[in-house]
Design a protein around this motif. Structure first.
Motif, mmCIF file in Angstrom:
data_model
loop_
_atom_site.group_PDB
_atom_site.id
_atom_site.type_symbol
_atom_site.label_atom_id
_atom_site.label_comp_id
_atom_site.label_asym_id
_atom_site.label_seq_id
_atom_site.Cartn_x
_atom_site.Cartn_y
_atom_site.Cartn_z
ATOM 1 N N ALA A 705 17.744 -27.218 -14.061
ATOM 2 C CA ALA A 705 17.415 -27.828 -15.351
ATOM 3 C C ALA A 705 16.400 -28.946 -15.183
ATOM 4 O O ALA A 705 15.457 -29.088 -15.983
ATOM 5 C CB ALA A 705 18.686 -28.349 -16.025
ATOM 6 N N TRP A 706 16.572 -29.768 -14.139
ATOM 7 C CA TRP A 706 15.606 -30.844 -13.897
ATOM 8 C C TRP A 706 14.237 -30.267 -13.543
ATOM 9 O O TRP A 706 13.195 -30.796 -13.951
ATOM 10 C CB TRP A 706 16.113 -31.759 -12.779
ATOM 11 N N LYS A 707 14.215 -29.181 -12.801
ATOM 12 C CA LYS A 707 12.953 -28.526 -12.456
ATOM 13 C C LYS A 707 12.251 -28.041 -13.718
ATOM 14 O O LYS A 707 11.029 -28.238 -13.890
ATOM 15 C CB LYS A 707 13.230 -27.360 -11.503
ATOM 16 N N LEU A 708 13.000 -27.398 -14.614
ATOM 17 C CA LEU A 708 12.415 -26.920 -15.868
ATOM 18 C C LEU A 708 11.953 -28.081 -16.739
ATOM 19 O O LEU A 708 10.954 -27.972 -17.463
ATOM 20 C CB LEU A 708 13.444 -26.065 -16.621
ATOM 21 N N HIS A 709 12.674 -29.188 -16.677
ATOM 22 C CA HIS A 709 12.257 -30.384 -17.425
ATOM 23 C C HIS A 709 10.905 -30.887 -16.940
ATOM 24 O O HIS A 709 10.015 -31.206 -17.731
ATOM 25 C CB HIS A 709 13.324 -31.465 -17.272
ATOM 26 N N ILE A 710 10.726 -30.937 -15.627
ATOM 27 C CA ILE A 710 9.461 -31.397 -15.064
ATOM 28 C C ILE A 710 8.331 -30.441 -15.451
ATOM 29 O O ILE A 710 7.216 -30.857 -15.750
ATOM 30 C CB ILE A 710 9.578 -31.508 -13.526
ATOM 31 N N GLU A 711 8.660 -29.132 -15.478
ATOM 32 C CA GLU A 711 7.649 -28.122 -15.808
ATOM 33 C C GLU A 711 7.450 -27.954 -17.311
ATOM 34 O O GLU A 711 6.644 -27.129 -17.740
ATOM 35 C CB GLU A 711 8.066 -26.777 -15.198
ATOM 36 N N ASP A 712 8.196 -28.721 -18.114
ATOM 37 C CA ASP A 712 8.126 -28.618 -19.580
ATOM 38 C C ASP A 712 8.405 -27.180 -20.032
ATOM 39 O O ASP A 712 7.711 -26.607 -20.871
ATOM 40 C CB ASP A 712 6.757 -29.078 -20.090
ATOM 41 N N ASN A 713 9.465 -26.612 -19.494
ATOM 42 C CA ASN A 713 9.814 -25.218 -19.764
ATOM 43 C C ASN A 713 11.308 -25.093 -20.018
ATOM 44 O O ASN A 713 11.980 -24.223 -19.457
ATOM 45 C CB ASN A 713 9.393 -24.331 -18.581
ATOM 46 N N LEU A 714 11.860 -25.976 -20.856
ATOM 47 C CA LEU A 714 13.309 -26.060 -21.043
ATOM 48 C C LEU A 714 13.905 -24.800 -21.652
ATOM 49 O O LEU A 714 15.080 -24.480 -21.417
ATOM 50 C CB LEU A 714 13.654 -27.269 -21.914
ATOM 51 N N MET A 715 13.164 -24.054 -22.464
ATOM 52 C CA MET A 715 13.737 -22.894 -23.147
ATOM 53 C C MET A 715 14.139 -21.782 -22.182
ATOM 54 O O MET A 715 14.932 -20.912 -22.531
ATOM 55 C CB MET A 715 12.758 -22.353 -24.183
ATOM 56 N N GLU A 716 13.605 -21.787 -20.955
ATOM 57 C CA GLU A 716 14.016 -20.786 -19.975
ATOM 58 C C GLU A 716 15.478 -20.964 -19.592
ATOM 59 O O GLU A 716 16.137 -20.040 -19.130
ATOM 60 C CB GLU A 716 13.137 -20.860 -18.729
ATOM 61 N N LEU A 717 16.002 -22.177 -19.799
ATOM 62 C CA LEU A 717 17.395 -22.471 -19.460
ATOM 63 C C LEU A 717 18.374 -21.837 -20.436
ATOM 64 O O LEU A 717 19.529 -21.599 -20.109
ATOM 65 C CB LEU A 717 17.598 -23.992 -19.449
ATOM 66 N N VAL A 718 17.938 -21.540 -21.655
ATOM 67 C CA VAL A 718 18.834 -21.147 -22.742
ATOM 68 C C VAL A 718 19.375 -19.738 -22.532
ATOM 69 O O VAL A 718 18.658 -18.834 -22.082
ATOM 70 C CB VAL A 718 18.092 -21.239 -24.093
ATOM 71 N N ASP A 719 20.640 -19.554 -22.842
ATOM 72 C CA ASP A 719 21.310 -18.258 -22.763
ATOM 73 C C ASP A 719 20.487 -17.203 -23.506
ATOM 74 O O ASP A 719 20.204 -17.341 -24.696
ATOM 75 C CB ASP A 719 22.707 -18.376 -23.380
ATOM 76 N N SER A 720 20.125 -16.147 -22.811
ATOM 77 C CA SER A 720 19.255 -15.123 -23.407
ATOM 78 C C SER A 720 19.941 -14.330 -24.510
ATOM 79 O O SER A 720 19.280 -13.639 -25.289
ATOM 80 C CB SER A 720 18.768 -14.164 -22.311
#
Length: 820
Positions: A705-720
């Motif tokens: 989640a922190w990695k996605l935050h840095i990459e500004d890609n938070l929606m990849e974390l969301v349950d598909s």
């Protein structure tokens, strides 16, 4: 007329008293100005509540007589302001107070008439302040309200007719107060957008206007339960999904419900309804309801055949005057039915257990006239919990395994091995005869010793409970044996290092969860056990599992909790138990519920409590997927004067442990905050926080989640599996950011649970303030937040400026999106 005059005199006097001081406070800040009326009203609220509410500043920080409610440098907790620029000058404008949210603030005092001066309010939410008294009269003057929630308070009197006169009203919740009087039909006639009405648990009475709910095309939920309403049931709009009018005094026949195409929950139990029910004339043949409760009325005639309602999961027709005859076999066609209750309906003849529906988990047929029961096979194969207490079969039939199963819920097979065991019994008798003399001698000595120890233990328990003025229910060991079918393996709900949990069914039919604690054989353990009982008995909150009682039997210790139906988060999200699925709205509500429960433990219970084991398997879900925190086996009482304590025994669950706790044994409220942050990420992503089946960079959820935050890609974390609207996507990003705030490495950077509750509920003032401390693991990134507002009919993304207030340039004030 006299009351209105008195109110005007009060307000005028209040304004004169505060005029000189308020003039300075209300003046423009950078060219923007809060009206004198609203400034005066807020300071009168502050004066009333701060004088009577203990520890006021901890509940509502920022409030003060010498500051403005909308001062961006010192915002008032729970107050949201809107800054509206003048069309011809962007440097000047007006400030409006649009939201007042007092959540779990434990306000003491009255609801002052000055609240009626806040004419710009869009959202009012005053919750869980039982010592807040007064009346609602002045709220009827507010015309821009979108959401009005005042529940769990001591306000009394009638609901003024004008309280719902706002054409923008969508949610009206006045439940669990002390309101009374009649509900006039015109109360709900005006708001075209009204969606949810909850007026349960008051003392309302009188008849309801027949068509007061009929033309509300947007109305979805109506809860008037636990009042004193009488007369006929009203008609409803086809859009309604939930109707709960239980525990009133409604009479007459059922109205025509065939227009209810979307109804999911219909509860009309405990009224005085009469007549014959013609199912196809009353209910739509394509109705999708999952729960129908018509129990404790006076319906007669044939039992209505509801086999066309194939979505039914819970059906209760108990205690009416139906002429049922034999057990209705049409219920087998309800392939989703889990619970069927037909108590007290004169059902007679025989019951064939083998012909019950395969999905049926619970069948209540108490106090009927069933004289015989059939079942081919061993009773341990009976999957349905059947209750036939009060039937002739349970009174007059021979004592067999089947009888014990359906009359005592003790489904154990004893007869099948009888012949095989005869030789064993003979041999055993001979051996026992030899040993009997020895046993008698030893037993006589131990009996008196044990009796004295039990008496001493009981006295110690009673003294402990008396010392803390608590009265938990003490259950006998026999009651637990009966409730759990002698602790049968089929009744086990779960097992861990601290104990095993059984499902129990008490003699009154209530379901409970029974937890046996391991390693409870020393004096220290009994002290710890009693302390836990005392603690949990005094802790009461809707988001905490309630303790029902306890049991002490020899060296065994048992805790009895309320039974929560829909498993825990881990079983639902990760194991997909019973095919259950949680949408985003339900997941957000679960996050908020856990946050409320932890806030109560940390800030509102005395002394404070640190749970230390917040995780997905320790959060249970009730029938409507409300969260309830369970398992306080690791909980610590926390001294108010200390910021943290250090323990040499680090316990908890891998993946949820805060860094300072895992490495140094430091425990504080921020320990639970970290665990909650990880739990939120699990709820959002629908996966466990550690999963070695995933690629290396995704194994640890928090790190990913922190990695996605840095990459500004938070929606990849969301349950598909989630289907989200555009607004929900913005909301879910904001909630991920809150989860990251909670799971920061440094405990001092994490918010308190009070701040977390405010942020989840949309308080951007707190959110912006706390977000300033949010950095990633390497200390590089800072999160930003967006807010959605409506300008006219258009949705706009509005960045929250540094002053933490909302600026809105054009469009009517009342068109602001729901701020609740």
């Amino acid at each position: 007329m006299g009351h209105s005059c008195t109110t005007r005199v009060f307000l005028a006097t209040a304004m004169v008293i505060t005029l000189l001081f308020q003039f300075g406070v209300a003046q423009a800040q950078d060219g923007f100005q809060l009206s004198l009326n609203e400034s005066s009203a807020m300071h009168l609220l502050y004066k009333e509540w701060s004088n009577a509410t203990p520890d006021f500043q901890s509940h509502l920080p920022g409030w003060g007589y010498n500051s403005s409610p909308c001062d961006p440098s010192h915002p008032w907790q729970g107050v949201r302001c809107l800054w509206k620029e003048w069309s011809n000058d962007s440097t000047r404008g007006d400030i409006y107070i649009v939201s007042l949210r007092m959540i779990n603030s434990n306000l003491v005092g009255t609801l002052p008439p000055s609240i009626g001066m806040l004419q710009s309010l869009v959202t009012i939410s005053i919750q869980e302040s039982p010592r807040l008294v007064g009346v609602l009269d002045e709220l009827g003057n507010l015309q821009s309200v979108n959401s009005l929630k005042i529940f769990g308070t001591g306000v009394s009197g009638r609901v003024p007719l004008t309280i719902a006169s706002s054409t923008f009203l969508q949610t009206l919740d006045l439940s669990r107060n002390k309101l009374d009087g009649e509900i006039a039909g015109s109360l709900l006639d005006v708001p075209p957008g009204l969606q949810k009405v909850n007026m349960s648990w008051n003392k309302f009475g009188g008849a309801l206007q027949q068509n007061m709910f009929l033309n509300k095309k947007s109305l979805s939920q109506v809860d008037f339960s636990n009042n004193h309403f009488n007369g006929s049931l009203p008609n409803f709009s086809p859009s309604v999904t939930l109707i709960d009018f239980s525990n009133n005094s409604f009479s007459g026949v059922l109205p025509n419900f065939t227009q209810l195409q979307s109804i999911d929950f219909l509860n009309l139990s405990t009224n005085q309804l009469v007549g014959v029910i013609n199912p196809t004339s009353v209910f739509n043949t394509t109705i999708g309801a999952t729960k129908l409760d018509l129990s404790y009325n006076k319906f007669n005639g044939s039992l209505p055949n509801l086999e066309f309602m194939t979505n039914l999961q819970i059906l209760n027709l108990s205690y009416n005057n139906f002429d049922v005859g034999s057990f209705p076999l049409w219920t087998v066609n309800l392939t989703n039915l889990k619970s069927l209750s037909l108590n007290g309906n004169n059902i007679n003849g025989s019951l064939d257990v083998s012909k019950l529906g395969s999905t049926l988990q619970q069948l209540d047929l108490k106090f009927n006239n069933i004289s015989n029961v059939h079942y081919n096979g061993l009773v341990k194969g009976v999957k349905t919990v059947i209750r036939l207490q009060g039937n002739p079969y349970c009174v007059h039939s021979p004592n067999t395994d089947l009888k014990r199963c359906v009359c005592e819920q003790d489904c154990m097979d004893t007869e099948q091995d009888l012949n095989n065991n005869i030789k064993t019994i003979i041999i055993t008798v001979v051996i026992c005869g030899v040993l009997l003399a020895i046993i008698i001698t030893i037993s006589a000595t131990l009996f008196w010793k044990t009796k004295r120890e039990q008496q001493y233990l009981l006295l110690e328990v009673q003294q402990k409970f008396l010392q803390y003025d608590v009265k938990p229910t003490l259950f006998t060991f026999h009651e637990l044996q009966v409730a759990t079918k002698n602790f049968h393996s089929s009744m086990i709900l779960g097992e861990g290092s601290f104990g095993v949990v059984y499902k129990g069914i008490l003699s009154n039919g209530n379901h409970i969860a029974i937890k046996q604690l391991f390693n409870m054989d020393a004096q220290k353990d009994i002290d710890d056990f009693l302390n836990e009982v005392v603690l949990l008995t005094s802790v009461k909150h809707r988001n905490l599992v309630n303790l029902k009682g306890c049991c002490l039997h020899k060296d065994q210790r048992w805790l009895l909790y309320e039974y929560v139906e829909n498993y825990d988060i881990a079983q639902v999200l990760f194991d997909h138990k019973d095919g259950l699925f949680l949408n985003w709205s339900q997941r957000l509500n679960i996050c908020l519920g856990v946050a409320h429960g932890l806030h109560y433990l940390h800030a509102l219970s005395q002394p404070s409590i640190i749970h230390r084991d917040i995780k997905a398997s320790n959060v249970l879900l009730d029938t409507t997927f409300n969260a309830k925190i369970a398992d306080f086996g690791l909980a610590l009482l926390f001294p108010d004067e200390q910021s943290h304590v250090t323990t040499t025994h680090v316990a908890g669950s891998r993946g949820y442990l805060a860094p300072e706790y895992a490495t140094m044994g430091q425990v504080s409220a921020k320990t639970d905050v970290y665990s909650f942050g990880v739990l939120m990420l699990e709820i959002i992503s629908g996966r466990r926080n550690i999963d070695f089946n995933l690629p290396r960079d995704k194994i640890y959820l928090s790190k990913w989640a922190w990695k996605l935050h840095i990459e500004d890609n938070l929606m990849e974390l969301v349950d598909s599996t989630l289907t989200l609207t555009q607004i929900e996507e913005l909301e879910i990003k904001r909630v991920i950011n809150i989860a990251l705030l909670c799971s920061q490495r440094l405990s001092e950077n994490r918010p308190t649970m009070a701040q977390v509750v405010a942020m989840i509920q949309g308080n951007t003032d707190i959110e912006s303030e706390v977000a300033n401390s949010l950095v990633d693991r390497e200390g590089e990134d800072t999160l930003s937040y967006d807010h959605v507002a409506m300008d006219g009919s258009n949705l706009n993304l509005i960045s929250i400026p540094e002053d933490s207030s909302v600026r809105m340039f054009h469009g009517p004030l009342s068109s602001t999106i729901d701020l609740d």
